[in-house]
Design an enzyme around this catalytic site. Structure first.
Site, PDB file in Angstrom:
ATOM      1  N   GLU A   1       7.068   9.914 -20.585  1.00 44.17           N
ATOM      2  CA  GLU A   1       8.141   9.445 -20.044  1.00 44.17           C
ATOM      3  C   GLU A   1       9.311  10.434 -20.479  1.00 44.17           C
ATOM      4  O   GLU A   1      10.514   9.531 -20.802  1.00 44.17           O
ATOM      5  CB  GLU A   1       9.222   8.032 -20.173  1.00 44.17           C
ATOM      6  CG  GLU A   1       7.711   6.706 -19.705  1.00 44.17           C
ATOM      7  CD  GLU A   1       7.915   6.599 -17.708  1.00 44.17           C
ATOM      8  OE1 GLU A   1       7.932   7.569 -17.099  1.00 44.17           O
ATOM      9  OE2 GLU A   1       6.996   5.897 -17.799  1.00 44.17           O
TER      10      GLU A   1
ATOM     11  N   GLU B   1      -1.865   5.016 -18.382  1.00 46.65           N
ATOM     12  CA  GLU B   1      -1.139   3.286 -18.160  1.00 46.65           C
ATOM     13  C   GLU B   1      -2.085   2.662 -16.484  1.00 46.65           C
ATOM     14  O   GLU B   1      -2.214   3.298 -15.637  1.00 46.65           O
ATOM     15  CB  GLU B   1       0.530   3.172 -18.557  1.00 46.65           C
ATOM     16  CG  GLU B   1       0.593   3.426 -19.655  1.00 46.65           C
ATOM     17  CD  GLU B   1       2.228   3.684 -19.937  1.00 46.65           C
ATOM     18  OE1 GLU B   1       2.801   3.015 -19.165  1.00 46.65           O
ATOM     19  OE2 GLU B   1       2.872   4.811 -20.221  1.00 46.65           O
TER      20      GLU B   1
END
Ligand code: GAL
Length: 945
Positions: free
Chosen positions: A403, A472
């Site tokens: 991220e 994820e």
């Protein structure tokens, strides 16, 4: 600029190198240190000259907020300080740590390194009054040369740790903000002529069965591998020899040593080769299916201080639940964890300590990933990751971080990694174009997006031809995840879809008296609440139902019913089934009546066999054959008998039972209606007593205490907000007629929330039979009903003394429509208390599904029994759904004097909208005209069935 705010790497440390031990002397400096916390750097007196006799004591390693200094704080994305890079708040808690130590008498003169495995977030270090330097990169090691500064006695080591530093901008992972020297501190003697660093490259050629080993290190180092007959092999020279390969399923490690005249280093060698061929990630020539989890390092008492025992507990739990891969989200773990992954067998995506997510809400303006002032820090971090962990065979992918959007600094990291280690592909999810990564990675993609990737419909050619992983998916927050089966089907259907990593392994709850704490519990002004409670394990490492479900989904041996009998499929990536024993048990109405061993030929990886059923004795009721595959002998991670797969085959259905003759009629007394064993309120028509036991209800009920997934996290309206807006939590019951003529009691109602025009016409038709009551419920939606309902069924209450449950149906654990693979049909019992799943943030839980009958009884066996027509779902708890909805921590749930029972014909699925897709269409509970029937019987002690 102060070193604290300098965006560059630390200073003064020696070049990064592999983590290893040797026979050179070393001294652990873990233990009790002196500690003083100051509110800011400006307010912190000189730590070097200080008299520390008045300071507190603090264990090292530790995080000081968990030892009464300051408080933990949790944010997911937002920085808890102004975004003004590289500046940090002046109020920057500063922890001075001091240790006095003597050297062992035998400590050699000469070079020595002082090693810190992790300091969060920035440490300045002095030994005996001389400054050694500064370390940043919290979850990465730093080593400082100290040989010339050491003295035999009374060395004084001072470490000044700052909670915030420029590095904090690169460490915005979704976790607690905690500070301190949280990993080991070690003094290492470095003999002259010793082994400074090494890279033991061990490849495997699956076409020849030969391994190649080559050691890159200094001169005059030799390699011995006694079990392979390798003696004194010189570093630098490749050596080819027949070996058994390393894989997560067969973690074959060869023990050896590297030595010079001055030093011996024990090494554990695993031969394996990672490739990308035909758009697939392969090891030793085989496509991998990553059945993985994201693992943060967490202990409910010590935070990110994780002992080797805890790391081992994680590895064992993973192996026992068939997990084969770990992404070290989002930083390199304690080195011990990777040693255990080598030893026990787990594929590892080793992720660099990097996340700048807090720039996202600001449109990624000034994001460090594309600002030159951070380039050195980015390169320093990835270098320290790769150098530390390069010898671990378990590490198959390097991940640049998480991220952090995209930018040149990330591209530079990738370039450096590729140059330094061409043997492992590079992963980073944020490079959406896949311009500098080797693997296409996404998080929380829906099954239909994964399908499109599987079909190679992507218009971006580079990305289309790469292996695809979900770094994820299946956000395990609270009750869930739902919908795992659909992902598995895609991973098995499309060769380029190679599995993924459930988010995440463990809830990060912190132990405080009475419960586990989450964001906001420490008075943080900015926090993200219980979003940190999203693991497959509860904080104390008790497996949640989500882990049980995931284990069932990914079991390596699948046993299913086929017309000819049963099918056994091998879903291991490498091994056959010769190490397994197959047994069967036949249960008649849940009672075992026969068992045996099944003769199964060894099934190769990716293959399956169909077998006839074993010969079975006749049964009289509903009967099921359960076949189990278990380990024949003990392994490093489980004992013999550990189950790796099971399946059920229905053998005979329940015999048709004619409805018992009705026993009317209904009698009226003052205010009451009497029908068979039941007493009803004459005005409302609700049951008030069954066989003399007081009961409340049953009445139509559609509410459940919302789950984290019901509440969701995406910007649009969540299921829960729609349900609340519709008022489904406060339905009113308008009695239209109570018709008590003849043998039937018919109660017509309209169930509807205040302020809304819609409702559910609900008719209850009661009849009596010998020993009980039968209820038919007809539900007809009226008007603009909501798109979905939480559940559809009945709610009732029975005496609190009915604290034991027994049922025949799905069990032993909870199940919901899109999370029910782990339950089998059988006969189960539990206390009412034991039916609850203690989600750290209280919410709907404990639903038992596909239930044929259930009894709730007191210790004598007196109580009530509910029978389905044919099945129902139930929950039983000592509080109402409203109390469950209102509670914020488990210890707010107080037992009342009743047991509240829900008996349902349908439940809405769980989905994973807490982060990711919601409930798939087939699992949504859409209101429609519905009829269902149940029977209620009082049971007298000892005759519950
Ligand atoms: C992802 C992130 C994780 C975690 C997760 C939600 O975007 O990479 O660190 O925050 O969302 O729990």
């Amino acid at each position: 600029m102060s070193y604290v705010e300098d965006p560059g790497p630390g200073r003064g440390s020696v070049p990064p190198r592999a983590a290893f031990t040797s026979d050179a002397p070393s001294l652990s400096l873990n233990g009790t240190w002196r500690f003083r916390l100051s509110p800011s750097l400006a307010a912190a007196p000189d730590p070097v000259e200080a008299d520390d006799s008045t300071w507190d004591e603090l264990p090292v390693p530790s995080l000081w907020q968990l030892h009464g200094h300051g408080a933990p704080a949790y944010t997911n994305v937002h920085y808890p300080f102004p975004v003004d890079p590289p500046h940090v708040p002046s109020e920057n808690p500063t922890g001075d740590h001091r240790l006095r130590f003597d050297l062992p008498a035998s400590w050699p003169a000469g070079s020595a390194l002082l090693r810190f495995d992790g300091i969060d977030s920035c440490g300045r270090i002095w030994l005996n009054g001389t400054e050694l330097g500064v370390t940043k990169g919290s979850r990465l090691p730093s080593e400082f040369e100290v040989g010339a500064l050491l003295r035999p006695r009374d060395n004084v080591l001072v470490v000044r740790v700052h909670q915030w530093s420029a590095g904090s901008y690169l460490e915005d992972q979704d976790m607690w903000w905690l500070s301190g020297i949280f990993r080991a501190v070690t003094l290492l003697a470095r003999p002259s002529g010793g082994i400074g660093d090494y890279w033991l490259r061990a490849d495997y050629d699956h076409t020849t069965g030969l391994g190649t080993v080559r050691v890159e290190t200094g001169a005059d180092v030799v390699l011995d591998i006694p079990s392979l007959g390798v003696v004194g092999h010189p570093a630098g020279e490749p050596l080819e020899l027949p070996v058994e390969p390393w894989s997560a399923e067969t973690p074959r490690l060869y023990d050896g040593t590297l030595s010079t005249v001055a030093e011996r280093v024990p090494v554990r060698i695993g031969f394996r080769t990672v490739t990308i061929e035909d758009g697939q990630l392969k090891v030793n020539g085989r496509r991998l299916l990553l059945r993985g989890v994201n693992r943060h390092e967490h202990d409910p008492r010590t935070g990110r201080v994780v002992s080797r025992e805890t790391a081992l507990a994680d590895v064992l739990l993973m192996k026992r639940h068939h997990i084969n891969a770990v992404r070290t989200s989002h930083y390199p773990p304690d080195p011990a964890f990777l040693e255990l992954c080598d030893e026990y067998g787990l594929w590892v995506v080793d992720e660099c300590d990097l996340e700048t997510h807090g720039f996202g809400p600001l449109g990624w303006d000034r994001n460090p990933s594309s600002e030159p002032m951070w380039t050195d820090a980015y390169l320093d971090r990835v270098r320290r990751t790769v150098e530390r962990d390069k010898n671990r065979p378990s590490v198959i992918l390097w991940s640049l971080g998480n991220e952090s959007h995209t930018g040149d600094n990330l591209a530079r990291m990738a370039e450096w990694v590729r140059h330094r280690d061409p043997t492992r592909p590079v992963h980073y999810e944020g490079d959406h174009e896949c311009s500098y990564v080797d693997v296409h990675s996404r998080m929380y993609a829906t099954p239909s997006e994964v399908e499109r990737i599987g079909l190679r419909e992507d218009t971006n050619e580079r990305r289309r031809d790469l292996p695809f992983v979900l770094c994820e998916y299946a956000h395990a927050m609270g009750n869930g995840p739902g919908g795992l089966l659909e992902y598995r089907e895609l991973f098995e259907k499309y060769p380029n879809c190679q599995g993924g990593f459930v988010w995440e392994w463990i809830d990060h709850g912190l132990a405080v008296p009475g419960h586990f704490a989450y964001g906001g519990d420490f008075g943080e002004p900015i926090h993200d609440g219980n979003f940190v409670i999203d693991g497959l394990l509860f904080p104390d490492r008790t497996p949640s139902p989500g882990l049980t479900e995931f284990a069932k989904i990914i079991e390596p041996v699948r046993i299913s019913a086929v017309p000819a009998g049963l099918r056994i499929s091998n879903h291991y990536d490498f091994v056959d089934t010769a190490h397994l024993r197959f047994t069967w048990v036949l249960e008649d109405e849940g009672t075992a009546v026969a068992n045996g061993v099944l003769d199964v030929p060894a099934v190769h990886s990716g293959q399956s066999v169909a077998l006839p059923l074993p010969s079975l004795p006749p049964t009289s009721g509903e009967s099921w054959l359960t076949v189990t595959a278990s380990l024949t002998s003990e392994t490093a991670w489980a004992s013999a008998g550990h189950v790796v797969g099971w399946g059920q085959v229905p053998v005979s259905a329940a015999p048709a039972r004619p409805s018992p003759p009705t026993r009317g009629p209904v009698f009226r007394t003052s205010g009451q209606l009497l029908l068979g064993t039941g007493e009803f309120d004459a005005v409302t028509g609700t049951l008030t007593s069954l066989g003399g036991h007081p009961v409340i209800g049953p009445r139509l009920d559609v509410w459940r205490a919302t789950t984290d997934n019901d509440r969701g996290s995406s910007p649009g309206p969540s299921e829960a907000s729609q349900w609340l807006a519709a008022g489904l939590h406060r339905m009113q019951h308008r009695v239209i007629t109570v018709d008590a003529d003849g043998d039937e009691l018919v109660v017509r109602t309209r169930v509807a929330p205040p302020a809304q025009p819609f409702g559910l016409f609900t008719d209850y038709t009661w009849t009596a039979f010998d020993g009980g009551l039968r209820l038919r419920v007809d539900v007809t939606p009226d008007g603009p009903v909501p798109d979905t309902l939480p559940r559809l069924g009945l709610a009732m209450a029975v005496p609190g003394t009915f604290g034991s449950a027994e049922w025949f149906g799905g069990g032993p654990g909870e199940a919901y429509p899109d999370s029910r693979q782990a339950v089998r049909i059988g006969r189960f019992s539990s206390s009412v208390d034991g039916l609850q799943t203690p989600y750290v943030f209280p919410q709907e839980n404990g639903n038992r599904t596909a239930v044929r009958w259930a009894a709730l009884t007191d210790p004598d066996g007196t109580g009530i029994r509910v029978e389905g027509d044919p099945t129902f779902d139930f929950t039983a708890r000592r509080w109402t759904a409203a109390a469950l909805e209102a509670a914020r921590h488990t210890d707010e749930l107080e037992s009342g004097s009743l047991v509240h029972l829900t008996v349902d014909i349908a439940q809405h699925g769980l989905g994973t909208a807490a982060c990711g897709p919601g409930v798939l269409p087939r699992y949504r509970l859409v209101p429609q005209k519905t009829s269902f029937a149940l029977s209620f019987r009082p049971v007298a002690g000892g005759v519950a069935n």
